[in-house]
Write an enzyme that holds these catalytic residues in place. Structure first.
Site, PDB file in Angstrom:
ATOM      1  N   ARG A  90       0.974  -1.119  -0.116  1.00  0.00           N
ATOM      2  CA  ARG A  90      -0.015   0.024   0.173  1.00  0.00           C
ATOM      3  C   ARG A  90       0.981   1.187   0.026  1.00  0.00           C
ATOM      4  O   ARG A  90       1.976   1.282   0.605  1.00  0.00           O
ATOM      5  CB  ARG A  90      -0.969  -0.098   1.252  1.00  0.00           C
ATOM      6  CG  ARG A  90      -1.756   1.318   1.599  1.00  0.00           C
ATOM      7  CD  ARG A  90      -2.836   1.071   2.106  1.00  0.00           C
ATOM      8  NE  ARG A  90      -2.650   0.826   3.485  1.00  0.00           N
ATOM      9  CZ  ARG A  90      -3.533   0.638   4.698  1.00  0.00           C
ATOM     10  NH1 ARG A  90      -4.645   0.721   4.267  1.00  0.00           N
ATOM     11  NH2 ARG A  90      -3.176   0.388   5.842  1.00  0.00           N
ATOM     12  N   ARG A 110      -0.547  -5.863  13.929  1.00  0.00           N
ATOM     13  CA  ARG A 110      -1.982  -5.121  13.588  1.00  0.00           C
ATOM     14  C   ARG A 110      -3.049  -6.418  13.332  1.00  0.00           C
ATOM     15  O   ARG A 110      -4.199  -6.179  13.711  1.00  0.00           O
ATOM     16  CB  ARG A 110      -1.618  -4.240  12.244  1.00  0.00           C
ATOM     17  CG  ARG A 110      -0.882  -3.088  12.756  1.00  0.00           C
ATOM     18  CD  ARG A 110      -0.724  -2.059  11.432  1.00  0.00           C
ATOM     19  NE  ARG A 110      -2.097  -1.368  11.085  1.00  0.00           N
ATOM     20  CZ  ARG A 110      -1.981  -1.064   9.687  1.00  0.00           C
ATOM     21  NH1 ARG A 110      -1.074  -1.520   9.003  1.00  0.00           N
ATOM     22  NH2 ARG A 110      -3.016  -0.634   9.407  1.00  0.00           N
TER      23      ARG A 110
HETATM   24  P1  AMP Z   1      -6.047   2.702  10.297  1.00  0.00           P
HETATM   25  O1  AMP Z   1      -5.812   3.917   9.433  1.00  0.00           O
HETATM   26  O2  AMP Z   1      -7.674   2.512  10.571  1.00  0.00           O
HETATM   27  O3  AMP Z   1      -5.496   1.206  10.201  1.00  0.00           O
HETATM   28  O4  AMP Z   1      -5.396   3.188  11.994  1.00  0.00           O
HETATM   29  C1  AMP Z   1      -4.235   3.456  12.027  1.00  0.00           C
HETATM   30  C2  AMP Z   1      -3.795   3.383  13.711  1.00  0.00           C
HETATM   31  O5  AMP Z   1      -4.552   4.173  14.253  1.00  0.00           O
HETATM   32  C3  AMP Z   1      -4.182   1.926  14.064  1.00  0.00           C
HETATM   33  O6  AMP Z   1      -3.342   0.787  13.996  1.00  0.00           O
HETATM   34  C4  AMP Z   1      -4.362   2.250  15.825  1.00  0.00           C
HETATM   35  O7  AMP Z   1      -3.077   2.603  16.390  1.00  0.00           O
HETATM   36  C5  AMP Z   1      -4.822   3.773  15.516  1.00  0.00           C
HETATM   37  N1  AMP Z   1      -6.487   3.378  15.522  1.00  0.00           N
HETATM   38  C6  AMP Z   1      -7.291   4.012  14.469  1.00  0.00           C
HETATM   39  N2  AMP Z   1      -8.548   3.777  14.671  1.00  0.00           N
HETATM   40  C7  AMP Z   1      -8.351   3.279  16.119  1.00  0.00           C
HETATM   41  C8  AMP Z   1      -9.387   2.834  17.182  1.00  0.00           C
HETATM   42  N3  AMP Z   1     -10.845   2.930  16.775  1.00  0.00           N
HETATM   43  N4  AMP Z   1      -9.040   2.550  18.355  1.00  0.00           N
HETATM   44  C9  AMP Z   1      -7.765   2.503  18.666  1.00  0.00           C
HETATM   45  N5  AMP Z   1      -6.771   2.836  17.831  1.00  0.00           N
HETATM   46  C10 AMP Z   1      -7.124   3.344  16.464  1.00  0.00           C
END
Ligand code: AMP
Length: 210
Positions: free
Chosen positions: A123, A167
């Site tokens: 990505r 993740r």
């Molecule tokens: P994403 O872009 O949705 O993959 O989010 C990137 C990172 O942001 C995640 O790996 C978490 O560290 C943090 N993050 C995003 N959304 C959440 C959430 N709802 N709860 C906790 N951490 C979050």
């Protein structure tokens, strides 16, 4: 149109962000991506951003209460309806959300672990317009410029191979139980994330306009 409170669920890399951009164009919902909001906080070096950065760099979840405080006002302000992307990610977040919003439908985009790993590693994201590309589908190796706006493409720190496995593990442990949580409420619709983004999108449009 009845279904205005929508949640996108699925492992990282399943295509939530890509689908979200198309859905909001079509249906006029407010796109609320907690990942995007957090990355913006990090780049502006706010207090929240400084706290969140360590968790994000490791691929860990940011503590529930910080996320709930960050997103609640935005959800309540979205009068025309919202599309939640990356939230809720834990049962505690889903329970907090239930106290201040109803959820009409949860679009659960499934994708197997090996494909998640392959996609996240490939990505690339545009620094300027946020467009998402993938070396697996629509980006030539070595291309560093966004075809849409000419911005610079970069690899998210948490898309580096050493963070990806963590993740996915966290998704399975903390977020996948939400499928069961929302299934009990009768609102889950499952889509095959491996079907190709155009197919997934047309299925979603059908579901949301039904
Ligand atoms: P994403 O872009 O949705 O993959 O989010 C990137 C990172 O942001 C995640 O790996 C978490 O560290 C943090 N993050 C995003 N959304 C959440 C959430 N709802 N709860 C906790 N951490 C979050």
């Amino acid at each position: 149109m009845a279904l205005r409170h929508v949640v996108l669920l699925g492992p990282p890399g399943a295509g939530k962000g890509t689908q979200a951009k198309q859905i909001i164009n079509e249906l006029g919902l407010v796109h609320l991506s907690t990942g995007d909001i957090l990355r913006d906080e990090v780049s502006r070096e706010t207090e929240l951003g400084k706290t969140a950065k360590g968790f994000m760099d490791r691929g860990d979840l940011v503590p529930d209460q910080l996320i709930i405080d960050m997103i609640r006002g935005r959800i309540e302000a979205a009068d025309q309806g919202f599309l939640l992307d990356g939230f809720p990610r834990t049962t505690a977040q889903a329970e907090a959300l239930a106290a201040f919003a109803t959820i009409d439908v949860v679009l659960n985009i499934g994708l197997a672990r090996e494909e998640v790993v392959r996609r996240l590693a490939g990505r690339r994201v545009c620094r300027d317009c946020g467009a998402i590309y993938n070396l697996t589908f629509n980006l030539a190796e070595g291309e560093t410029t966004c075809a849409k706006c000419g911005g610079e493409l970069y690899q998210r720190d948490d898309d580096k191979t050493e963070v990806i496995a963590n993740r996915y593990d966290i998704y399975e442990r903390s977020t996948a139980p939400l499928i069961e949580y929302y299934t009990r409420q009768g609102v889950v619709r499952t889509l095959d994330g491996a079907a190709g983004s155009e197919n997934v999108f047309s299925e979603i449009l059908e579901l949301l306009s039904a």
